[in-house]
Write an enzyme that holds these catalytic residues in place. Structure first.
Site, short mmCIF file in Angstrom:
data_model
loop_
_atom_site.label_atom_id
_atom_site.label_comp_id
_atom_site.label_asym_id
_atom_site.label_seq_id
_atom_site.Cartn_x
_atom_site.Cartn_y
_atom_site.Cartn_z
N HIS A 60 0.89 -1.38 -0.17
CA HIS A 60 0.11 -0.21 0.25
C HIS A 60 0.84 1.00 -0.20
O HIS A 60 0.54 2.00 -0.45
CB HIS A 60 -1.34 -0.08 1.31
CG HIS A 60 -1.92 -0.85 1.01
ND1 HIS A 60 -2.36 -1.29 1.96
CD2 HIS A 60 -2.24 -1.65 0.51
CE1 HIS A 60 -3.74 -2.33 2.01
NE2 HIS A 60 -3.46 -2.46 0.91
N ARG A 98 -1.73 -27.98 2.27
CA ARG A 98 -1.26 -26.92 2.78
C ARG A 98 -1.34 -25.42 2.93
O ARG A 98 -1.27 -25.00 1.42
CB ARG A 98 0.69 -27.21 1.92
CG ARG A 98 1.56 -26.31 2.96
CD ARG A 98 2.70 -26.45 3.02
NE ARG A 98 3.76 -25.60 3.40
CZ ARG A 98 4.39 -24.67 3.06
NH1 ARG A 98 5.36 -24.97 2.11
NH2 ARG A 98 5.09 -23.79 3.44
N HIS A 143 3.72 -17.24 6.88
CA HIS A 143 5.06 -17.80 5.71
C HIS A 143 4.64 -16.34 5.23
O HIS A 143 3.79 -16.16 4.11
CB HIS A 143 3.87 -18.51 4.35
CG HIS A 143 4.31 -19.18 3.20
ND1 HIS A 143 3.52 -20.28 2.61
CD2 HIS A 143 4.66 -18.15 2.47
CE1 HIS A 143 4.56 -20.44 1.77
NE2 HIS A 143 5.10 -19.24 1.21
N ASN A 187 8.44 -20.99 6.69
CA ASN A 187 8.18 -21.18 5.81
C ASN A 187 9.44 -20.54 5.73
O ASN A 187 9.50 -19.16 4.66
CB ASN A 187 7.13 -21.04 4.92
CG ASN A 187 7.17 -21.08 3.52
OD1 ASN A 187 7.44 -22.22 2.83
ND2 ASN A 187 7.51 -19.68 2.15
N GLU A 188 11.14 -20.87 5.27
CA GLU A 188 12.21 -20.52 4.25
C GLU A 188 12.45 -19.24 4.73
O GLU A 188 12.80 -18.15 4.64
CB GLU A 188 11.73 -20.06 3.14
CG GLU A 188 11.14 -21.05 1.97
CD GLU A 188 10.60 -20.75 0.61
OE1 GLU A 188 10.91 -19.51 0.56
OE2 GLU A 188 10.39 -21.52 -0.02
N ASN A 330 11.25 -27.28 0.20
CA ASN A 330 10.91 -26.51 -1.12
C ASN A 330 12.11 -26.38 -2.35
O ASN A 330 12.88 -26.14 -1.25
CB ASN A 330 10.47 -25.19 -0.73
CG ASN A 330 9.17 -24.99 0.53
OD1 ASN A 330 8.72 -25.69 0.81
ND2 ASN A 330 9.17 -23.85 0.82
N TYR A 332 12.80 -25.71 -5.88
CA TYR A 332 12.23 -25.37 -7.48
C TYR A 332 14.16 -24.83 -8.48
O TYR A 332 13.73 -25.76 -9.29
CB TYR A 332 12.15 -23.79 -7.78
CG TYR A 332 10.56 -22.98 -6.98
CD1 TYR A 332 9.50 -23.03 -7.60
CD2 TYR A 332 11.08 -23.59 -5.65
CE1 TYR A 332 8.23 -23.47 -6.56
CE2 TYR A 332 9.60 -23.04 -4.23
CZ TYR A 332 8.48 -22.82 -5.10
OH TYR A 332 6.79 -23.16 -4.39
N GLU A 402 7.35 -28.15 -1.19
CA GLU A 402 6.81 -27.45 -2.50
C GLU A 402 8.12 -27.42 -3.72
O GLU A 402 8.90 -28.05 -3.12
CB GLU A 402 7.24 -25.78 -1.84
CG GLU A 402 6.38 -25.02 -0.96
CD GLU A 402 6.40 -23.29 -1.47
OE1 GLU A 402 7.28 -22.88 -1.84
OE2 GLU A 402 6.05 -22.67 0.00
C1 BGC Z 1 7.50 -19.46 -1.24
C2 BGC Z 1 6.35 -19.28 -1.86
C3 BGC Z 1 6.60 -18.81 -3.45
C4 BGC Z 1 7.42 -19.47 -4.46
C5 BGC Z 1 7.94 -19.59 -5.90
C6 BGC Z 1 8.81 -20.42 -2.76
O1 BGC Z 1 9.15 -19.52 -1.77
O2 BGC Z 1 7.40 -20.35 -0.62
O3 BGC Z 1 5.11 -18.72 -1.52
O4 BGC Z 1 5.63 -18.12 -3.95
O5 BGC Z 1 8.70 -19.68 -3.90
O6 BGC Z 1 8.61 -17.46 -5.76
#
Ligand code: BGC
Length: 508
Positions: A60, A98, A143, A187-188, A330, A332, A402
């Site tokens: 905001h 989750r 989170h 989370n993370e 998690n 990626y 994740e």
């Molecule tokens: C997070 C998520 C995020 C995802 C993709 C993770 O690090 O926990 O909240 O959307 O990455 O960026």
């Protein structure tokens, strides 16, 4: 014997289109889920008596820091659409879901002298709706959406965060723990502490380089341990659930097979995630040795009166050690790491990067997601699972909390399909080699507010139409593929959905 052979051959004929690369399947008690987080999907930012979070405050007051200048005021409006979300979980055939609690929705000022009954009711409704269909809730307590009031009192820079967090956790266990058996405290840690306090890529964007992350990490670990012990001592005996902790791990590999690059990988590992996990899962407890020594030495040379990474006392080490019933990861993307890839000329001093001076890169030809930071590295989830398993003996139970891939808007998401298939095959391989993996959560059930990228990147199995006031959800191709994997327990590269009409299978 003969009958099973016939059935086997029949199976091959019936699934003639099947391309199952490996003869491996997920065990029946392996659980599949999807994940989301409160600020990213709920909306209802000022519903009832909810307080502001640091994300409400930042979006905001500084909309320009978000790619499309958007915010999570409405997001996917799960505050009003939670029944549809549960319907989607049933469509997919999920065992678990989750989600996270918005701390300021439950405690508008951050502290528990006042509890919002409207906030409690929202989560009770969601939990009860899921349980009606036998979908187990897994709650992440934090989170990223800290109450703004607590930020004004220092947030994770203030050691009192341990009291504030334990108080909040106790309310959650008290009010939801009769039905919720899976808990995650944070989370993370790296994203909370590095991105929020050392750097500017998450709220509260403190930019205290080289100092903010380490202080935050220390306070966060103590807060986590407080919430774990509260559950273990006062709730587990009657509620009987489990409580863990989630961090993010990239699949880094040494650039060259040399001792030097292996050391670079170890330092990268310590700085990226072991700083958050060694205190809990290692035998010795405390922060990782090499990183602690490096930071202490650099701090002294830089004129700091004490290390920028303050060590835990022996008592604190003991208090933190062992405080997680599972290792939540998690995952990626990934890349190669080496000291030779570090950009020394532009190094910010002091900074966490400068402390280890390890650089990384991902080859051009790896598939690129919509998110600039995400590339598909071959076998990446497998690498990560093996690394956790090897770092901590004792057969630590792991849950992939994740894993996912971003695209732009659109229903045909072949890249996401390829990503999930590769990741799940990697999970099967890792399990085959003894990794104690209990379950897997795809990120994400639906498109959401992707933090600094706003709505410009999509991680959902279901697409959300953010232009439509109803925030209509439509399954992508990947939703059908994931559903089939859950149903058959195998990864079949030949499976194609007959149509894009989603239904709920019997029993869900
Ligand atoms: C997070 C998520 C995020 C995802 C993709 C993770 O690090 O926990 O909240 O959307 O990455 O960026």
């Amino acid at each position: 014997m003969k009958i099973s052979l016939i059935l086997f051959c029949l199976g091959l004929v019936l699934t003639d289109a099947a391309v199952i690369k490996q003869n491996k399947r997920f065990p029946d008690d392996f659980f599949f889920g999807t994940g989301t987080s409160a600020y990213q999907i709920e909306g209802g930012w000022d519903a009832d008596d909810k307080g502001d979070s640091i994300w409400d405050y930042m979006t905001h007051n500084m909309p320009e820091v978000i790619t499309d200048h958007s915010n999570g005021d409405i997001a996917a409006d799960s505050f009003n659409n939670y029944k549809r979300d549960v319907e989607m979980m049933r469509e997919l055939g999920l065992d678990m879901y989750r989600f996270s609690l918005s701390w300021p929705r439950i405690l508008p000022t951050g502290v528990p002298n006042y509890v919002s009954e409207a906030g409690i009711t929202y989560y009770n409704n969601l939990i009860d709706e899921m349980l009606k269909y036998n979908i187990q809730p897994m709650i992440t307590l934090y989170h990223w959406d800290l109450p703004q009031k607590l930020q004004e009192m220092g947030g994770f820079m203030n050691p009192l965060i341990a009291d504030w967090f334990e108080d909040f956790a106790r309310i959650a266990y008290e009010r939801f723990g009769d039905r919720v058996k899976y808990w995650i405290t944070f989370n993370e840690g790296y994203q909370i502490c590095y991105e929020g306090y050392d750097y500017v890529s998450k709220a509260p964007r403190l930019n205290a380089t080289g100092v903010g992350e380490y202080l935050c990490a220390r306070n966060l670990l103590l807060a986590h341990a407080r919430a774990y012990h509260a559950y273990n001592n006062d709730f587990r005996p009657t509620q009987g659930g489990i409580c863990g902790y989630t961090i993010s791990i990239s699949s880094a590999q040494p650039l060259n097979d040399t001792e030097e690059d292996r050391l670079a990988l170890e330092l990268h590992t310590q700085a990226e995630w072991a700083i958050y996990t060694d205190p809990i899962f290692s035998k010795e407890g405390g922060f990782p040795k090499e990183l602690s020594e490096l930071v202490a030495e650099k701090s002294a040379n830089q004129g700091f009166p004490r290390s920028r990474l303050p060590a835990f006392s022996e008592e604190e080490k003991e208090f933190i050690k062992g405080t997680s019933d599972f290792f939540g990861v998690n995952h990626y993307g990934g890349g190669y790491v080496s000291f030779s890839l570090y950009d020394l000329e532009n190094s910010v001093v002091p900074s966490t990067q400068d402390d280890i001076q390890v650089g990384s890169y991902a080859p051009e030809d790896w598939p690129q997601a919509a998110s600039f930071w995400l590339k598909r590295m071959p076998r990446s989830l497998y690498i990560v699972l093996k690394r956790i398993h090897e770092r901590y003996d004792g057969n630590v139970p792991i849950i992939v909390t994740e894993n996912g891939w971003s695209t732009h808007a659109g229903i045909e998401d072949e890249d996401r399909v390829a990503y999930y298939r590769a990741a799940l095959e990697g999970a099967l391989d890792a399990m085959d080699e003894g990794v104690n993996l209990l379950g897997y959560f795809a990120w994400s059930l639906l498109d959401n507010f992707e933090w600094m990228a706003g709505y410009s990147e999509r991680f959902g199995l279901y697409e959300v139409d953010f232009e439509d006031p109803a925030r209509t959800r439509t399954p992508r191709k990947s939703a059908f593929i994931y559903k089939q994997i859950i149903k058959t327990r195998v990864v079949d590269h030949g499976y194609e959905p007959h149509s894009y009409v989603m239904t709920i299978d019997e029993g869900h």
